[in-house]
Design an enzyme around this catalytic site. Sequence first.
Site, PDB file in Angstrom:
ATOM      1  N   SER A 192      39.376  23.795  35.613  1.00 28.06           N
ATOM      2  CA  SER A 192      38.316  23.263  36.458  1.00 28.06           C
ATOM      3  C   SER A 192      37.659  22.051  35.804  1.00 28.06           C
ATOM      4  CB  SER A 192      37.310  24.384  36.755  1.00 28.06           C
ATOM      5  OG  SER A 192      36.342  23.986  37.683  1.00 28.06           O
ATOM      6  N   ASP A 362      42.841  27.303  46.739  1.00 27.27           N
ATOM      7  CA  ASP A 362      41.747  26.784  45.918  1.00 27.27           C
ATOM      8  C   ASP A 362      40.941  25.773  46.731  1.00 27.27           C
ATOM      9  OD1 ASP A 362      40.098  25.680  43.963  1.00 27.27           O
ATOM     10  OD2 ASP A 362      41.648  25.792  42.422  1.00 27.27           O
ATOM     11  N   HIS A 395      40.803  29.325  42.887  1.00 29.06           N
ATOM     12  CA  HIS A 395      40.280  28.725  41.661  1.00 29.06           C
ATOM     13  C   HIS A 395      40.179  29.709  40.497  1.00 29.06           C
ATOM     14  CE1 HIS A 395      38.555  24.971  40.221  1.00 29.06           C
ATOM     15  NE2 HIS A 395      37.603  25.646  39.602  1.00 29.06           N
TER      16      HIS A 395
END
Length: 421
Positions: A192, A362, A395
């Site tokens: 991320s 995601d 994610h």
Amino acid sequence: MAARPDPVGTRAAPINGTCQSRVKPFGYQCEEHTVTTKDGYILSLQRIPGRSSGQSAAVKIPVLLQHGLLMDGVTWLMNSPDESLGYILADGGYDVWIANSRGTVYSRGHTTLSSNDPVRDDCVDSIRSLAGHPALIDVYVYIYLYMYLCLHLLQAYWDWSWDELASNDLSAVGQYVYAQSGQQRMHYVGHSLGTLIAFAALSQRQQLGMMRSAALLSPIAYLDKVSSPLARAAADIFLGEALYWLGVDEFDPTGEAVHKLVTDVCSEPGINCYNLMSAFTGDNCCLDNSSVQVFLAHEPQASATKNMVHLAQMIRRGTIAKYDYGDAADNTEHYGQATPPPYDVSAIPNDFPLFLSYGGRDTLSDTDDVKHLVQALESHDKDKLTVQYLEDYAHADFVMAGNAKARVYVPLMAFFKLQDN
């Protein structure tokens, strides 16, 4: 949501830190380290040399793990040793280093500044004592100056965005790991925001001499196609800016100010926050209850409100650039030009090994944004760029899924082995 541990400064990390809570109980060696950045932030690092003391870590290749937004180093240790990347890399013969960005629970120290609200309590107590002092003629002048100083110190601690995470935190941590591992070049793994930090540094040719490769999970670069309802709504209604205007410098997801504004966002039409993680990250396929419980015990972590504003700027504008101060004069003061300088990911050396892994569900690292990123890397040497797509991953799956070892970490380690010689 469970409360985070009480931040008691970096000195507490060796006693109450990640090694003690998440590593040593599973039979691994673990060392607590601290490193100070050039702007004074004192960061916590964990080192996992392996299970036994038979082999010196100095002969092992180091791997630096960098967590994402509103997380800390526990990101890499939330599942069992057979399922979490931190342990898997240690078992695979690597010298594992886990970074913790400024503002997280064990990286809240600073050489001169203060990070938490108790500073305000100290200021109030001091101001009250001044106000009751009969010998002070200009007492209200002293009160005003002292209050200004207290608030300035608190605001100054949180005066950063991911620009500083890339230029200062990564630089300090990378140099420290490089020195501690006998000047061996390291592999880097980011998730991320940890990928955006790497893109920014590598595009400016920083850290290249100390890195062998970078594996970037749920890569974040372009953000204008973000499909997370919560992230998109927060950016569109200037949530970060609203907090900034209110004088909230620390973005603490467990704090009252952030909770109220998130509640307001969740009441917007079309926003369903029943499952807050899914509303933010996408529909994760493969999380189990045990990893979620570890997450709730340690996360979410705080960040700077300025950092959230910077990410919102990226979502609204579709650019990768330094923080925009919103005023040509302020930008010129910081950058020598009226607009923020861009980061050019195509400037990453074409022969630098990159591993990208992204998921079809995601909503933060959206597939269209990742395709834009891959297109920007089109001149990269084909044998130095590996792109993996997992249709059912969102994610959090990349760091919490029970099957991530087989689906992500085994291919990632195979990629590392190609760069180990």
